[in-house]
Write an enzyme that holds these catalytic residues in place. Structure first.
Site, PDB file in Angstrom:
ATOM      1  N   HIS A   1       0.858  -1.171   0.069  1.00 34.96           N
ATOM      2  CA  HIS A   1      -0.042  -0.089  -0.030  1.00 34.96           C
ATOM      3  C   HIS A   1       0.775   1.346  -0.148  1.00 34.96           C
ATOM      4  O   HIS A   1       1.738   1.537   0.822  1.00 34.96           O
ATOM      5  CB  HIS A   1      -0.866  -0.081   1.324  1.00 34.96           C
TER       6      HIS A   1
ATOM      7  N   PHE B   1      -5.441  -0.991  11.455  1.00 41.52           N
ATOM      8  CA  PHE B   1      -4.449  -2.323  11.172  1.00 41.52           C
ATOM      9  C   PHE B   1      -3.155  -1.993  10.271  1.00 41.52           C
ATOM     10  O   PHE B   1      -3.360  -1.037   9.264  1.00 41.52           O
ATOM     11  CB  PHE B   1      -5.456  -3.367  10.541  1.00 41.52           C
ATOM     12  N   GLY B   2      -2.356  -2.679  10.330  1.00 48.73           N
ATOM     13  CA  GLY B   2      -1.315  -2.662   9.565  1.00 48.73           C
ATOM     14  C   GLY B   2       0.094  -2.632   9.908  1.00 48.73           C
ATOM     15  O   GLY B   2       0.270  -1.717  11.054  1.00 48.73           O
TER      16      GLY B   2
ATOM     17  N   ASP C   1      -8.897  -5.132  -2.177  1.00 52.23           N
ATOM     18  CA  ASP C   1      -8.414  -5.571  -0.965  1.00 52.23           C
ATOM     19  C   ASP C   1      -8.669  -4.814   0.173  1.00 52.23           C
ATOM     20  O   ASP C   1      -8.850  -3.661   0.031  1.00 52.23           O
ATOM     21  CB  ASP C   1      -6.598  -5.413  -1.340  1.00 52.23           C
TER      22      ASP C   1
ATOM     23  N   ASP D   1       2.519  -7.033   2.358  1.00 52.14           N
ATOM     24  CA  ASP D   1       1.494  -6.241   2.954  1.00 52.14           C
ATOM     25  C   ASP D   1       1.846  -4.836   3.739  1.00 52.14           C
ATOM     26  O   ASP D   1       1.282  -4.500   4.612  1.00 52.14           O
ATOM     27  CB  ASP D   1       0.458  -7.140   3.681  1.00 52.14           C
TER      28      ASP D   1
ATOM     29  N   HIS E   1      -2.275 -12.783   1.690  1.00 55.96           N
ATOM     30  CA  HIS E   1      -2.009 -12.736   3.188  1.00 55.96           C
ATOM     31  C   HIS E   1      -2.607 -13.988   3.846  1.00 55.96           C
ATOM     32  O   HIS E   1      -3.415 -13.777   4.831  1.00 55.96           O
ATOM     33  CB  HIS E   1      -2.161 -11.601   3.788  1.00 55.96           C
TER      34      HIS E   1
ATOM     35  N   HIS F   1       1.293   3.523   8.577  1.00 59.52           N
ATOM     36  CA  HIS F   1       0.489   4.418   9.118  1.00 59.52           C
ATOM     37  C   HIS F   1       1.186   5.479  10.016  1.00 59.52           C
ATOM     38  O   HIS F   1       2.279   5.309  10.375  1.00 59.52           O
ATOM     39  CB  HIS F   1      -0.652   3.705  10.099  1.00 59.52           C
TER      40      HIS F   1
END
EC number: 3.5.2.3
Length: 422
Positions: free
Chosen positions: A59, A320-321, A149, A302, A229, A306
């Protein structure tokens, strides 16, 4: 530019090559040799040259969320990690569901990117799961796959039609395995730890229900299904059985799913919060077995940046992430190769020849003569501590900060140009 890499160990999984020799690059392509002297000579003694790593799931946040990451900062982070090609997911703002947005990403990457950027288009318009995107138009603009996604295509009829439609263009449909009703309000794996911590859990079945459905639809349509994932033992077994039936299904996992368990969430560190969530040790073991026996074809990051102020909140409220570009190779080397789960060549195939084959990337994934000169140079003795202050991504949300690694990328070459070196 003419580049010569001398006396280096060359590992090329597709060609089954493992030897010491020279690599010659001219005009951005790999050549057998060239007349005259090189413009630059790299001493490869003690190092390994491999096809440039391909990360099929990231991303980059541009357009729309440049405060978290940009194409420039994201590709710089990828280059540091030895990655020469990144696929960017379409959940930008606006989403990538039209040709102008695809063209924006490609043009921006051409101007500012350090590595190759290949966009993934939305499977449905707006990623709303209601109306299929104009996939032919998106393919012509330059996408390599379609996905909603972050969201599954909840309507089975729409998913069926998407698999049928994309088959015409030989485009894989990337499935996000999550039943949103089962995972609703969940923030970590459902089980003993979620009960102890007082956090709402996400059951493994939330992933497995959608993967099971999508495999059935891939069998029905004979479409190209790629599962993102993978995090549970049950998912691995579903994919294994599908492959035995010759269903056109491929799959990826991420380093955190073969490295960490939900035990690490006990510290309430929001950098351990990702979707799918970290699971149990038996799931980690199953992921490793799936990588070893070929059930899982690819390893991807993935990479999901953030801002610190977003992550520095209560666990329930944090997004999330995690980021992953700068640690993926070292985690593969330390967790899979050094431990004997995979040979170095087989591990590398998960980020080179396999993604190139699945997503029809001509000229990439191998060091064959005539191919694009995307090359990653690895030093197995290169030791470092992954420190927050050394992260080049715009965001710093990693559970691996403070970890010491041995082995990693020391030079990244894209199209014959050195874009990163230690």
């Amino acid at each position: 530019m003419r580049l010569q890499i001398k006396d280096i160990k060359i590992i090329d999984p597709l060609q089954n090559r493992d030897l010491i020799g020279d690599i010659f690059v001219e005009n951005g392509r790999i050549v057998s040799k060239f007349l005259g002297d090189a413009d630059k000579v790299v001493d490869g003694r003690g190092k390994i040259a491999v096809p440039g790593l391909i990360d099929i799931h990231s991303h980059l946040r541009e357009p729309g969320e440049e405060r978290k990451e940009t194409i420039y900062t994201g590709t710089r982070s990828a280059a540091k990690g030895g990655i020469t090609t990144v696929f960017c997911m379409p959940n930008t703002k606006p989403v990538i569901d039209n040709a102008p947005t695809v063209e924006f990403v490609l043009l921006k990457a051409q101007k500012e990117g350090l590595v190759n950027v290949l966009p993934i288009g939305c499977a449905t318009k707006g990623s709303h799961g209601v109306e299929i995107s104009e996939i032919g138009v998106l393919k012509k603009a330059g996408i390599v796959a379609v996905s909603d996604d972050g969201l599954p295509i909840a309507n089975s009829q729409i998913m069926r039609r998407t698999l049928e439609y994309t088959k015409m263009f030989k485009l894989p449909v990337i499935s996000h395995g999550e039943d949103k009703e089962l995972s609703k309000n969940g923030v970590m794996n459902e089980g003993k730890n979620s009960m102890i911590l007082g956090l709402r859990g996400i059951p493994k079945q939330a992933e497995e229900v959608i993967i099971s459905r999508d495999i059935m639809l891939a069998e029905l349509t004979e479409g190209y299904l790629h599962i993102a994932h993978v995090s549970t033992a049950g998912s691995v077994e579903l994919i294994r059985q599908a492959k035995k039936k010759s269903i056109k299904v491929t799959a990826e996992t991420c380093p955190h799913y073969f490295t960490l368990t939900d035990d690490i969430v006990k510290g309430y560190n929001t950098n351990t919060k990702m979707n799918p969530p970290l699971r149990r040790q038996e799931d980690v073991d199953a992921i490793k077995q799936g990588l070893a026996d070929g059930t899982i074809d690819c390893i991807a990051t993935d990479h999901a940046p953030h801002m610190e102020e977003e992550k520095n909140r209560e666990f329930d409220l944090a997004p999330f992430g995690i980021i992953g570009f700068e640690t993926i190779l070292s985690l593969i080397l330390n967790e899979l190769v050094d431990s004997g789960v995979l040979s170095l060549s087989k591990a590398l195939s998960k980020m080179t020849s396999n993604p190139a084959k699945i997503f029809n990337l001509e000229g990439r994934g191998t060091l064959k003569e005539g191919n694009i000169a995307d090359i990653t140079i690895i030093d197995m003795k290169y030791s470092y501590e992954f420190k927050k202050e050394n992260i080049v991504s715009k965001s710093k949300n990693s559970p691996f900060i403070g970890r010491k690694f041995k082995g990693g990328a020391v030079m990244t070459i894209v199209g014959g140009n050195i874009v990163w070196q230690v």
